[in-house]
Design a protein around this motif. Structure first.
Motif, PDB file in Angstrom:
ATOM      1  N   LEU A   7      37.574  35.359  46.015  1.00  0.00           N
ATOM      2  CA  LEU A   7      37.395  33.999  45.869  1.00  0.00           C
ATOM      3  C   LEU A   7      37.319  33.336  44.676  1.00  0.00           C
ATOM      4  N   SER A   8      38.469  33.788  44.495  1.00  0.00           N
ATOM      5  CA  SER A   8      39.605  33.223  42.950  1.00  0.00           C
ATOM      6  C   SER A   8      40.653  32.375  43.819  1.00  0.00           C
ATOM      7  N   GLY A   9      40.840  33.847  44.870  1.00  0.00           N
ATOM      8  CA  GLY A   9      42.390  33.188  45.592  1.00  0.00           C
ATOM      9  C   GLY A   9      43.393  33.706  45.117  1.00  0.00           C
ATOM     10  N   GLU A  10      43.318  34.365  44.059  1.00  0.00           N
ATOM     11  CA  GLU A  10      44.613  34.908  43.021  1.00  0.00           C
ATOM     12  C   GLU A  10      44.281  36.562  43.149  1.00  0.00           C
ATOM     13  N   SER A  11      43.443  37.432  43.497  1.00  0.00           N
ATOM     14  CA  SER A  11      43.258  38.659  43.416  1.00  0.00           C
ATOM     15  C   SER A  11      44.353  39.291  43.903  1.00  0.00           C
ATOM     16  N   GLY A  12      44.768  40.230  43.036  1.00  0.00           N
ATOM     17  CA  GLY A  12      45.503  41.465  43.596  1.00  0.00           C
ATOM     18  C   GLY A  12      44.678  42.604  44.353  1.00  0.00           C
ATOM     19  N   VAL A  13      44.217  42.373  44.848  1.00  0.00           N
ATOM     20  CA  VAL A  13      43.177  42.891  45.564  1.00  0.00           C
ATOM     21  C   VAL A  13      43.312  42.787  47.573  1.00  0.00           C
ATOM     22  N   LEU A  14      43.915  43.702  48.805  1.00  0.00           N
ATOM     23  CA  LEU A  14      43.087  42.868  49.621  1.00  0.00           C
ATOM     24  C   LEU A  14      42.054  43.850  50.661  1.00  0.00           C
ATOM     25  N   ALA A  15      42.152  44.601  49.865  1.00  0.00           N
ATOM     26  CA  ALA A  15      41.118  45.728  50.665  1.00  0.00           C
ATOM     27  C   ALA A  15      40.525  46.779  50.293  1.00  0.00           C
ATOM     28  N   TYR A  16      39.044  47.082  50.385  1.00  0.00           N
ATOM     29  CA  TYR A  16      38.673  48.362  49.609  1.00  0.00           C
ATOM     30  C   TYR A  16      37.734  48.754  50.587  1.00  0.00           C
ATOM     31  N   ILE A  45      33.139  53.046  38.213  1.00  0.00           N
ATOM     32  CA  ILE A  45      33.126  53.161  39.611  1.00  0.00           C
ATOM     33  C   ILE A  45      31.856  52.037  40.330  1.00  0.00           C
ATOM     34  N   ALA A  46      30.958  52.245  39.571  1.00  0.00           N
ATOM     35  CA  ALA A  46      29.721  51.662  40.067  1.00  0.00           C
ATOM     36  C   ALA A  46      29.800  49.984  39.692  1.00  0.00           C
ATOM     37  N   GLU A  47      30.765  49.766  38.471  1.00  0.00           N
ATOM     38  CA  GLU A  47      30.925  48.272  37.976  1.00  0.00           C
ATOM     39  C   GLU A  47      32.150  48.016  39.188  1.00  0.00           C
ATOM     40  N   MET A  48      32.987  49.166  39.628  1.00  0.00           N
ATOM     41  CA  MET A  48      34.470  47.859  40.425  1.00  0.00           C
ATOM     42  C   MET A  48      33.133  47.959  41.809  1.00  0.00           C
ATOM     43  N   GLN A  49      32.415  48.972  42.608  1.00  0.00           N
ATOM     44  CA  GLN A  49      32.021  48.493  43.878  1.00  0.00           C
ATOM     45  C   GLN A  49      31.357  47.477  43.920  1.00  0.00           C
ATOM     46  N   LEU A  51      31.202  44.946  42.148  1.00  0.00           N
ATOM     47  CA  LEU A  51      32.603  44.015  42.281  1.00  0.00           C
ATOM     48  C   LEU A  51      33.513  43.754  43.505  1.00  0.00           C
ATOM     49  N   ALA A  52      34.231  44.676  43.752  1.00  0.00           N
ATOM     50  CA  ALA A  52      34.459  44.427  45.886  1.00  0.00           C
ATOM     51  C   ALA A  52      33.721  43.555  46.608  1.00  0.00           C
ATOM     52  N   THR A  53      32.300  44.141  46.468  1.00  0.00           N
ATOM     53  CA  THR A  53      31.248  43.671  46.846  1.00  0.00           C
ATOM     54  C   THR A  53      30.880  42.157  46.981  1.00  0.00           C
ATOM     55  N   LEU A  54      31.074  42.090  45.601  1.00  0.00           N
ATOM     56  CA  LEU A  54      31.058  39.855  45.173  1.00  0.00           C
ATOM     57  C   LEU A  54      32.193  39.961  45.746  1.00  0.00           C
ATOM     58  N   GLY A  55      33.127  40.418  45.848  1.00  0.00           N
ATOM     59  CA  GLY A  55      34.425  39.554  46.065  1.00  0.00           C
ATOM     60  C   GLY A  55      35.224  38.866  44.999  1.00  0.00           C
ATOM     61  N   SER A  56      34.805  39.437  44.392  1.00  0.00           N
ATOM     62  CA  SER A  56      35.179  38.758  42.749  1.00  0.00           C
ATOM     63  C   SER A  56      35.687  39.759  41.469  1.00  0.00           C
ATOM     64  N   GLY A  57      36.572  39.397  40.619  1.00  0.00           N
ATOM     65  CA  GLY A  57      36.782  40.310  39.545  1.00  0.00           C
ATOM     66  C   GLY A  57      37.527  41.300  39.402  1.00  0.00           C
ATOM     67  N   LEU A  58      36.928  41.823  40.861  1.00  0.00           N
ATOM     68  CA  LEU A  58      38.036  42.720  41.068  1.00  0.00           C
ATOM     69  C   LEU A  58      39.642  44.004  40.139  1.00  0.00           C
ATOM     70  N   SER A  59      39.943  42.783  39.897  1.00  0.00           N
ATOM     71  CA  SER A  59      41.790  43.492  40.028  1.00  0.00           C
ATOM     72  C   SER A  59      41.076  43.165  38.401  1.00  0.00           C
ATOM     73  N   THR A  60      40.873  42.203  38.178  1.00  0.00           N
ATOM     74  CA  THR A  60      40.200  42.015  36.226  1.00  0.00           C
ATOM     75  C   THR A  60      39.878  43.371  35.818  1.00  0.00           C
TER      76      THR A  60
END
Length: 75
Positions: A7-16, A45-49, A51-60
């Motif tokens: 959502l930020s357009g600046e993440s280092g994450v491509l897929a999960y 892991i729960a928080e990563m999951q 954030l992945a679903t949310l689409g924001s904040g995972l890389s940070t």
């Protein structure tokens, strides 16, 4: 794997891919890493999951909290 919304357009994450007590992350450089309850902690892991679903904040979250605590690098 599911494409990360980035959502930020600046993440280092491509897929999960969310697994049972794990998450696999593909970063924009192409590297894939498996994170598990055992390697990174169940709460992380729960928080990563979440954030992945949310689409924001995972890389940070990975860079600031989880860091190098992956179970293994894939491919």
């Amino acid at each position: 794997m599911q494409r990360y919304k980035n959502l930020s357009g600046e993440s280092g994450v491509l897929a999960y891919e969310i697994g049972d007590r794990s998450i696999t992350i593909r970063f924009t450089g192409g590297d894939r890493y498996l994170y598990t309850d055992q390697s990174a902690g169940a709460d992380n892991i729960a928080e990563m999951q979440r954030l992945a679903t949310l689409g924001s904040g995972l890389s940070t979250f990975i860079s600031q909290v989880v860091k190098e605590r992956y179970a293994r690098k894939l491919d």
